[in-house]
Design a protein around this motif. Structure first.
Motif, PDB file in Angstrom:
ATOM      1  N   UNK A 102     -46.595  -9.326  34.341  1.00 47.86           N
ATOM      2  CA  UNK A 102     -46.425 -10.920  34.571  1.00 47.86           C
ATOM      3  C   UNK A 102     -45.031 -11.543  34.555  1.00 47.86           C
ATOM      4  N   UNK A 103     -44.867 -12.403  35.275  1.00 52.55           N
ATOM      5  CA  UNK A 103     -43.466 -12.804  35.545  1.00 52.55           C
ATOM      6  C   UNK A 103     -43.004 -13.960  34.462  1.00 52.55           C
ATOM      7  N   UNK A 104     -41.979 -13.758  33.614  1.00 54.87           N
ATOM      8  CA  UNK A 104     -41.414 -14.500  32.536  1.00 54.87           C
ATOM      9  C   UNK A 104     -40.218 -15.133  32.999  1.00 54.87           C
ATOM     10  N   UNK A 105     -40.385 -16.552  32.967  1.00 52.82           N
ATOM     11  CA  UNK A 105     -38.871 -17.126  33.292  1.00 52.82           C
ATOM     12  C   UNK A 105     -38.812 -18.505  32.500  1.00 52.82           C
ATOM     13  N   UNK A 132     -37.442 -28.287  34.551  1.00 52.63           N
ATOM     14  CA  UNK A 132     -37.775 -27.172  33.646  1.00 52.63           C
ATOM     15  C   UNK A 132     -38.677 -26.097  34.540  1.00 52.63           C
ATOM     16  N   UNK A 133     -38.770 -24.728  34.285  1.00 49.13           N
ATOM     17  CA  UNK A 133     -39.382 -24.009  34.772  1.00 49.13           C
ATOM     18  C   UNK A 133     -39.877 -22.869  33.657  1.00 49.13           C
ATOM     19  N   UNK A 134     -40.869 -23.124  33.126  1.00 50.20           N
ATOM     20  CA  UNK A 134     -41.502 -22.096  32.047  1.00 50.20           C
ATOM     21  C   UNK A 134     -42.700 -21.479  32.525  1.00 50.20           C
ATOM     22  N   UNK A 191     -33.636 -17.342  32.328  1.00 49.02           N
ATOM     23  CA  UNK A 191     -33.739 -16.067  32.921  1.00 49.02           C
ATOM     24  C   UNK A 191     -35.155 -15.558  33.268  1.00 49.02           C
ATOM     25  N   UNK A 192     -35.462 -14.847  34.124  1.00 51.50           N
ATOM     26  CA  UNK A 192     -36.755 -14.343  34.481  1.00 51.50           C
ATOM     27  C   UNK A 192     -36.915 -12.701  34.317  1.00 51.50           C
ATOM     28  N   UNK A 193     -37.952 -12.195  33.962  1.00 52.00           N
ATOM     29  CA  UNK A 193     -37.963 -10.839  33.916  1.00 52.00           C
ATOM     30  C   UNK A 193     -39.373 -10.473  33.868  1.00 52.00           C
ATOM     31  N   UNK A 194     -40.044  -9.165  34.358  1.00 50.14           N
ATOM     32  CA  UNK A 194     -41.260  -8.738  34.400  1.00 50.14           C
ATOM     33  C   UNK A 194     -41.757  -8.002  33.215  1.00 50.14           C
ATOM     34  N   UNK A 208     -51.088 -19.025  31.211  1.00 53.17           N
ATOM     35  CA  UNK A 208     -51.989 -19.560  32.669  1.00 53.17           C
ATOM     36  C   UNK A 208     -51.118 -19.273  33.684  1.00 53.17           C
ATOM     37  N   UNK A 209     -49.760 -19.174  33.721  1.00 52.09           N
ATOM     38  CA  UNK A 209     -48.966 -19.199  34.788  1.00 52.09           C
ATOM     39  C   UNK A 209     -47.490 -19.744  34.537  1.00 52.09           C
ATOM     40  N   UNK A 210     -46.734 -20.079  35.773  1.00 59.23           N
ATOM     41  CA  UNK A 210     -45.520 -20.837  35.391  1.00 59.23           C
ATOM     42  C   UNK A 210     -45.744 -22.107  35.882  1.00 59.23           C
TER      43      UNK A 210
END
Length: 301
Positions: A9-12, A32-34, A1-4, A38-40
């Motif tokens: 910053x976006x957390x996914x 995988x998307x993590x 899941x993603x959240x702000x 430094x980013x996503x």
């Protein structure tokens, strides 16, 4: 899941062991998307070739049109992954299909050197926009390749266990609630040294799905393995030298009963025994005597 998060910053953090894309009919991928400091990170692997690709996304608005909140873009990315994780089952004649009328989509463009993931989605149902992410090949060593193979093996074990559980459920569902039984009589008089001929199973006491009668009516096939109590009674005319009864499985004798009483006109011979059978068991009963015969309707199994 993603959240702000609090620092905007976006957390996914999502992972799918199997995913399909519209432009590939049979190729399966792992993705995988993590989020990281430094980013996503977007990482993908071709499950057939074991090729791996990866990219780091710092600002998603650099990969497509400006003006759309990053949170909304990543939500569409996640939604597309969710829809496409089992997309193979939604293919129809080679045409890729999704549940929604106008869902967000992910597709890939792959060449010898480049691997591009394209995200497209609709804005208010009026027009679609897209974001393209170029991924670079990841150098893998023997350890990485073995890890990938182990991951695939674990997935196959899970799939097999799921199928086994389904089969167990069917077995329990189809299991009879009471004892398995069959009661049948001899249809015609049987001369000595011949296999007994049994009457039709119609209108008989029988557990359906467990027994079959051969075309010549002499063999009873047991379709399910288990322990069975077999009771055979053959009424027959007497003979001075006595007689005996054979129970055979696939033409091999498994039980025999002798009868030496010759004082009456009609007597009977019995076999009553518990057997363990492996499916299929092919049971026949043979009556052996000098010149007497087994009587119709007086012989039962």
């Amino acid at each position: 899941m993603s959240k702000e998060s609090n620092n905007n910053e976006i957390v996914i953090n999502v992972e799918y062991p199997i995913i399909y894309f519209p432009s590939t009919d049979v190729s399966k991928f792992r993705i995988k998307v993590n989020s990281s400091s430094d980013g996503i990170i977007i990482w993908i692997e071709n499950k057939q070739t074991k090729q791996q690709f990866q990219t780091l996304v710092n600002d998603i608005t650099q990969y497509g049109p400006n003006g759309i909140p990053p949170q909304a873009i990543w939500k569409c990315f996640e939604k597309a992954l969710e829809l496409q994780k089992d997309a193979l089952s939604k293919k129809d004649g080679g045409v890729y299909k999704l549940k929604d009328d106008d869902p967000p989509r992910l597709d890939i463009q792959q060449s010898n050197k480049d691997f591009v993931i394209e995200l497209s989605f609709s804005i208010s149902g009026l027009y679609r926009i897209s974001y393209s992410f170029s991924l670079l090949p990841v150098a893998i060593d023997v350890i990485d390749a073995l890890k990938s193979e182990l991951y695939d093996a674990r997935e196959q074990i899970i799939e097999l266990q799921t199928e086994v559980n389904k089969l167990k459920g069917l077995l329990v569902q189809n299991e009879p609630k009471g004892p398995v039984c069959l009661s049948v009589s001899c249809g015609t008089a049987t001369p000595a040294a011949n296999n007994m001929s049994w009457a039709s199973f119609e209108n008989r006491l029988i557990t359906l799905g467990y027994f079959e009668l051969s075309a010549d009516a002499t063999t009873i096939k047991i379709l399910e393995a288990g322990y069975y109590l077999i009771n055979v009674r053959v009424a027959h005319t007497h003979h001075a030298n006595g007689c005996y009864l054979q129970l055979l499985n696939s033409n091999l004798e498994i039980a025999r009963s002798y009868e030496s009483n010759n004082t009456g006109y009609q007597i009977s011979t019995h076999i009553n025994q518990i057997f363990q059978f492996f499916a299929p068991a092919l049971l026949t009963v043979k009556f052996i005597s000098g010149n007497s015969q087994a009587l119709a309707n007086g012989s039962n199994l």
